[in-house]
Design a protein around this motif. Structure first.
Motif, PDB file in Angstrom:
ATOM      1  N   LEU A  99      -4.879  -1.939  -5.979  1.00  0.00           N
ATOM      2  CA  LEU A  99      -3.582  -1.804  -4.881  1.00  0.00           C
ATOM      3  C   LEU A  99      -3.557  -2.954  -4.052  1.00  0.00           C
ATOM      4  O   LEU A  99      -4.534  -3.205  -3.421  1.00  0.00           O
TER       5      LEU A  99
ATOM      6  N   TYR B 150      -6.319   6.071 -19.093  1.00  0.00           N
ATOM      7  CA  TYR B 150      -6.555   7.002 -18.023  1.00  0.00           C
ATOM      8  C   TYR B 150      -7.877   7.345 -17.841  1.00  0.00           C
ATOM      9  O   TYR B 150      -8.303   7.581 -16.395  1.00  0.00           O
TER      10      TYR B 150
ATOM     11  N   LEU C 167     -10.808   4.505  -9.858  1.00  0.00           N
ATOM     12  CA  LEU C 167     -10.524   5.206  -8.660  1.00  0.00           C
ATOM     13  C   LEU C 167     -11.766   5.836  -8.174  1.00  0.00           C
ATOM     14  O   LEU C 167     -12.052   6.058  -6.804  1.00  0.00           O
ATOM     15  N   LEU C 168     -12.624   6.105  -9.036  1.00  0.00           N
ATOM     16  CA  LEU C 168     -13.889   6.945  -8.444  1.00  0.00           C
ATOM     17  C   LEU C 168     -15.139   6.023  -7.996  1.00  0.00           C
ATOM     18  O   LEU C 168     -15.631   6.173  -7.084  1.00  0.00           O
TER      19      LEU C 168
ATOM     20  N   VAL D 175       2.623   3.986  -2.719  1.00  0.00           N
ATOM     21  CA  VAL D 175       2.645   4.342  -4.051  1.00  0.00           C
ATOM     22  C   VAL D 175       4.393   4.802  -4.238  1.00  0.00           C
ATOM     23  O   VAL D 175       4.660   5.598  -3.654  1.00  0.00           O
TER      24      VAL D 175
ATOM     25  N   PRO E 179     -12.124   2.348  -5.665  1.00  0.00           N
ATOM     26  CA  PRO E 179     -10.864   2.691  -5.409  1.00  0.00           C
ATOM     27  C   PRO E 179      -9.868   1.624  -5.169  1.00  0.00           C
ATOM     28  O   PRO E 179      -8.771   1.790  -5.230  1.00  0.00           O
TER      29      PRO E 179
ATOM     30  N   MET F 172      -8.498   4.199 -15.448  1.00  0.00           N
ATOM     31  CA  MET F 172      -7.946   4.352 -14.201  1.00  0.00           C
ATOM     32  C   MET F 172      -8.966   5.438 -13.295  1.00  0.00           C
ATOM     33  O   MET F 172      -9.148   5.213 -12.256  1.00  0.00           O
ATOM     34  N   ALA F 173      -9.213   6.554 -14.196  1.00  0.00           N
ATOM     35  CA  ALA F 173     -10.197   7.526 -13.299  1.00  0.00           C
ATOM     36  C   ALA F 173     -11.291   6.937 -12.700  1.00  0.00           C
ATOM     37  O   ALA F 173     -11.786   6.936 -11.538  1.00  0.00           O
TER      38      ALA F 173
ATOM     39  N   VAL G 240      -3.475   0.128 -10.490  1.00  0.00           N
ATOM     40  CA  VAL G 240      -4.800   0.992  -9.847  1.00  0.00           C
ATOM     41  C   VAL G 240      -5.806   0.121 -10.424  1.00  0.00           C
ATOM     42  O   VAL G 240      -6.898  -0.058  -9.653  1.00  0.00           O
TER      43      VAL G 240
ATOM     44  N   ARG H  27       0.851  -1.186   0.099  1.00  0.00           N
ATOM     45  CA  ARG H  27      -0.102   0.010   0.032  1.00  0.00           C
ATOM     46  C   ARG H  27       0.923   1.265   0.056  1.00  0.00           C
ATOM     47  O   ARG H  27       0.604   2.060   0.755  1.00  0.00           O
TER      48      ARG H  27
ATOM     49  N   PHE I  82       1.445   2.592 -12.930  1.00  0.00           N
ATOM     50  CA  PHE I  82       0.349   3.202 -12.017  1.00  0.00           C
ATOM     51  C   PHE I  82      -0.735   2.723 -12.559  1.00  0.00           C
ATOM     52  O   PHE I  82      -1.911   2.118 -11.517  1.00  0.00           O
TER      53      PHE I  82
ATOM     54  N   VAL J  28       4.595   5.834 -15.083  1.00  0.00           N
ATOM     55  CA  VAL J  28       2.875   6.265 -15.135  1.00  0.00           C
ATOM     56  C   VAL J  28       2.147   5.093 -15.481  1.00  0.00           C
ATOM     57  O   VAL J  28       1.097   4.742 -15.032  1.00  0.00           O
TER      58      VAL J  28
END
Lengths: 259, 415, 346
Positions: free
Chosen positions: A203, A236, A243-244, A5, A247, A239-240, A199, A3, A195, A192
């Protein structure tokens, strides 16, 4: 798994690439592929024991910052030592040809690389799921204090996991360099996208990372087919969305996400 | 108590750090140019995909500067260099150039390797009223739609290369299916547009044009599309390390054997990087050290001096850099002044002979008009050294292939 | 009275700044750039220093600010190219984008906040990069003629130099262009705005959120709204900074939107000192000095930058200014503490 980054993950990759390149030039590709992960793991242990240790109980923001700083220092040290120019990573003759799959020919080395990755993924999975050590690690991620109370050495376990992750990055750095060539920036350019993969998968989730990788690859090539201009944006967006909406990622365990 | 100690320690740490920094750099202003020197800015990529080309241009600039300084300088002034690594990125190139002008008082900026950086620096130099001798930039824009009064470019344009290739090649591969892999910025677009404009009317069919960003290292997606398309001609409009990666990967996909490959612009470093994969690849270049030094004594003198200083022959970008430095010097001395408004009229329309045949600076767009070579790569075993990468198929005169004045998009500022 | 002194000192500092850096190798143009970029760093500081969230996507606001300003002048309204219009449209556009993205990101914390802002910034980067028709793709927007600044009765060309006055070791007054004066005025306004903001109830609530989010919720503050406001203000300041940079350089390129640019703001703010008014200025100045002046002496300037950054995080968690500033407070507390201890002893 921890956990954390880790912006320095790209730096691990770059160190692996350079160690791989130098050892390969002297002793051949096999030696390079062995030396790279070992060197990077040693570096990671050092980094963990000397610096990161100070940030274990700080807020995650501070952890991000320190790994980011180390990433810059590593990148610039590599530039300072080896110069900024891109170095080709030549393959031995036997691996540089292409392999006929019947329907299309495919570069031999890429084929071997794909097989190699499957083997490594399986080995890591075995380690985490089937060994006592892996158990401590998995438990430690969930409840550090409890494992400590039960006598598990979480500190050591987390260092080992950190080093293992670094070793993998180093191995990939050395193994992928014949395709991508080596320069001090390679670390950051892989950071990047990595990540994104982590994500999306979740994670701290092992199969999540594998699944994330596959999804990102597929998403990229599918959109290239239908709407090439959007192929870079779409990962991306994914990815967003992850996360939203979730998460913890597709395969991560859901939990309340807090600082 | 401990906390207090720590705090004091920190205070000392900072004070010590600041003092050390101040001491290290306090001297910096002392080196500001003494009266008898003139500063020129050498703005080339030393990192990034075009770093080999940038570094080689830097070697040539330094050779020219040391020769000029040894022979009395420019109008009695010794040339002092201010070097910047533009990393093949336009904003960095602009920042460097701005710094050279504002910090170091550079009276002339030169350099290049990318049309993207050249256009950006050209705009700044126009604003700053500073001479810009653009060296390696091949996209038309530099002296076409983005031309500026203070900018001169001697290197061939994409239009010249395309016309020259067409003249040599169309009889051979004029028709058929063409697949393009193109660098996605000003230069790539310029080359693609020019090529398509000359080959399509002759019957060539464009199957696809895959655009890849600068600094692409993995071309497998573009190449597998090319593999599936089975084109007759594969055009790799990539430069520097991008071209090396692309052509080498094309070879591992088996494309160099199955398909005719065109690389619209290549140089010695790219050829070295791709080894045997350049065998049979057709390309263009404004200068080729082997060809020109056999033909012109002045070229031989330059190539020998460059070899002696660096151990390698000059790439075509280096030759352009070298001649640019001398052309600037000569122009300044004809003008009798470092003032751009006196220098520029002395350059426009000026005819000269340097390392190639007769050439001249065109007045209406400040493009250097000189010859273009169409070449074909040879395998490593046939080379006398790694940089002797090609045989010349044909030499085309600049005027025959340059953009005619009637169709230029250049609207140069008036003095 | 205290306010008057504060502003007098601020203005004096800004007036002296371009000359003071001259003897250490700085130059007037660099001073202008430092002030412009500092505005963005101050915006970032509102997030990291006050709201306690790490945004890894500030480049999107910076880059968009530059693009909108330059496009306003060159493409949207080329006939009526107006400096104020360019600034206004950039700030308005960036603020709207920041509000939209902010609505989504303020719900997240810590690494998730950093990663989500990064994801949005990457999206913006690729949209701008691929939208070649409007943005010029990789080439960006080049060679825009920056309009003069209309002031009603007259209009000023910011590239005009001041009259020549030899200042000895401090250079020449004519090294300085009107640009610097303009940016310095903007900087005073931004400082005033920032100072008022952080001293208001708004600033206190933000700090409370940073210290303890749960308790703030408990006390009854709608945290999301405060964070959203902070995100939008930071975005607007960053957009203003980007717009000024674009108009100053008369060009921009997708580089202004990359992760590297976002990372730079992080470095500037952390080195200078978050949670302080002038930390971002100091950090931006210091690192840009390394980049522009020290780079002439050694290629290792970025290595120095990296080491400095790590050293600050490890040894001076408050940043250079933050640590300097807190020192007297701590000492004072220590004095009181030891005084108390003494009084306890019989």
């Amino acid at each position: 798994m921890l956990r954390l980054v880790n912006f320095a993950h790209g730096a691990f990759y770059a160190i692996g690439a350079y160690v791989g390149l130098i050892v390969t030039q002297q002793y051949g590709l096999a030696a390079g592929l062995i030396a790279a992960p070992i060197a990077v793991a040693l570096f990671a242990v050092l980094f963990d024991r000397v610096l990161l240790r100070l940030f274990y109980d700080k807020e995650p923001t501070a952890q991000i910052l320190v790994t980011f700083g180390v990433a810059i220092v590593v990148e610039e040290s590599l530039r300072f030592i080896f110069g900024g120019t891109t170095r080709p990573f030549p393959l031995p003759e036997s691996l540089s040809g292409s392999f006929n799959l019947g329907f299309a020919s495919y570069p031999t080395y890429r084929l071997l690389l794909a097989l190699g990755i499957i083997v490594v993924v399986f080995a890591v999975w075995l380690f985490i799921e089937r060994t006592d050590y892996g158990l401590i690690v998995r438990a430690g991620v969930r409840d550090r204090t409890m494992v400590q109370l039960l006598g598990g050495n979480v500190k050591l376990a987390s260092t080992v996991v950190f080093a293992l992750g670094a070793a993998l990055a180093g191995l990939v750095g050395a193994a992928a360099s014949p395709i991508y060539s080596v320069d001090p920036n390679t670390g950051f350019s892989f950071l990047v996208p990595s990540f994104v993969v982590v994500v999306i998968g979740g994670l701290g989730s092992f199969w999540g990372a594998v699944l994330g990788g596959l999804i990102v690859g597929e998403l990229g090539s599918l959109t290239t087919l239908f709407f090439p201009a959007a192929s870079d944006v779409v990962i991306y967006v994914a990815m967003a969305l992850v996360l939203l909406v979730r998460p913890s990622g597709l395969l991560g365990e859901s939990e309340i996400i807090r600082g | 108590m401990n906390k207090d100690d720590l705090t004091i320690g920190r205070g000392r740490f900072i004070a010590g750090g600041l003092a050390a920094t101040a001491a290290t750099f306090a001297s910096i202003n002392v080196i500001a140019a003494p009266q008898k020197t003139v500063v020129v800015g050498l703005n080339v990529p030393q990192t990034g995909p075009y770093s080999d080309q940038g570094t080689d241009q830097l070697r040539a600039y330094r050779l020219a500067i040391s020769e000029i300084n040894a022979h009395g300088g420019v109008m009695g002034m010794q040339i002092q260099e201010s070097v910047g690594d533009d990393t093949t990125k336009a904003p960095v190139a602009v920042e460097n150039a701005r710094r050279m002008i504002e910090r170091d008082g550079a009276v002339m900026i030169t350099g290049g390797s990318s049309t993207g950086t050249a256009i950006a620096v050209s705009g700044l130099c126009q604003e700053k009223k500073t001479i810009f001798m653009a060296a390696l930039t091949h996209g038309d824009e530099t002296t076409d739609i983005n031309c500026h009064y203070h900018t001169f470019r001697r290197y061939n344009t994409a239009h010249m290369s395309a016309q020259a290739l067409a003249k040599t090649l169309l009889t051979k591969y004029g028709t058929g299916r063409w697949f393009h892999i193109t660098a996605d910025y000003a230069w790539g677009h310029s080359v693609y547009d020019n090529l398509v404009a000359v080959v399509e009317p002759k019957g060539a069919k464009t199957v696809a044009n895959v655009l890849t960003p600068l600094t692409t290292t993995d071309f497998s997606s573009a190449l597998s599309q090319a593999q599936a398309a089975k084109p007759d001609v594969l055009v790799i409009t990539q430069f520097g390390k991008d071209m090396v990666a692309c052509l080498n990967q094309a070879a591992s996909f088996g494309l160099t054997k199955s398909t005719k490959i065109l690389v619209p612009l290549a140089d010695e470093y790219m050829a070295k990087g791709v080894g045997d994969n350049i065998d049979g690849v057709v390309t263009t270049a404004p200068f080729y050290w082997k060809y020109h030094s056999d033909k012109y004594p002045a070229a031989k003198k330059f190539v020998d001096a460059f070899m002696k200083a660096n151990g390698t022959p000059p790439s075509n970008g280096a030759e352009c850099a070298y001649v640019d430095m001398y052309q600037w010097k000569a122009g300044i001395e004809r003008a009798g002044s470092f003032d751009p408004s006196k220098f520029i009229p002395k350059m426009e329309g000026y005819h000269f002979t340097a390392t190639k045949g007769p050439e001249y600076w065109r007045a209406f767009d400040h493009q250097g008009i000189n010859s273009v070579l169409v070449m074909e790569g040879v395998p490593v075993k046939d080379r006398e050294n790694p940089f002797a990468f090609a045989k010349v198929l044909e030499e085309h005169q600049g005027d025959a292939v340059a953009i005619p004045q009637a169709s230029t998009k250049c609207k140069i500022e008036s003095a | 009275m205290k306010d008057v002194r504060f502003y007098a000192l601020t203005v004096a500092g800004l007036v002296l700044f371009p000359f003071v850096i001259h003897p250490i190798g700085g130059y007037a143009g660099l001073a202008t750039q430092i002030l412009i970029v500092s505005i963005a760093t101050m915006g970032f500081n509102l997030l990291l220093g006050y709201a306690g969230v790490l945004s890894y996507g500030q480049a999107m606001f910076y880059g968009l600010g530059a693009y909108v300003a330059l496009l306003t002048v060159s493409k949207f309204f080329p006939e009526h190219a107006n400096f104020w219009l360019a600034l206004l449209l950039s700030i308005a556009f960036v603020t709207i984008v920041a509000l939209a993205i902010g609505t989504l990101v303020v719900r997240l914390y810590g690494i998730y906040f950093a990663l989500l802002t990064l994801a949005f910034a990457q999206m913006v980067f690729f949209v701008v990069f691929k939208w070649t028709g409007l943005t010029g793709g990789d080439d960006g927007i080049q060679g825009v003629t920056a309009p003069t600044v209309p002031l009603g009765f007259t209009s000023i060309d910011l590239t005009t130099p001041f009259p020549a006055v030899d200042l000895g070791p401090f250079g020449n007054l004519s090294d300085l262009h009107y640009w610097y004066a303009f940016v310095a005025i903007v900087m005073v306004l931004v400082i005033a705005f920032f100072r008022t903001l952080t001293r208001s109830q708004f600033g206190e609530v933000l700090s409370a959120i940073r210290e303890n989010e749960e308790r703030s919720t408990f006390v009854g503050f709608d945290i999301s709204r405060y964070k959203l406001a902070a995100f939008a203000i930071a975005g607007a300041l960053t957009g203003l900074s980007g717009a000024l940079r674009g108009l100053y350089e008369t060009s921009t390129a997708p580089d202004s939107l990359t992760v590297d640019t976002s990372g730079n703001f992080v470095i500037y703010a952390v080195v200078g000192g978050v949670q302080t008014l002038f930390g971002p200025l100091l950090g931006t100045g210091l690192i840009m000095y390394l980049q522009n002046v020290v780079s002439a002496k050694t290629d290792a300037w970025r290595l120095i930058e990296g080491v400095l950054f790590v050293a600050v995080i490890v040894f001076l968690p408050g940043g250079i200014l933050g640590t300097l500033k807190r020192k007297p407070k701590r000492t004072a507390r220590a004095i009181v503490a030891s005084a108390l201890r003494t009084s306890e002893t019989p």
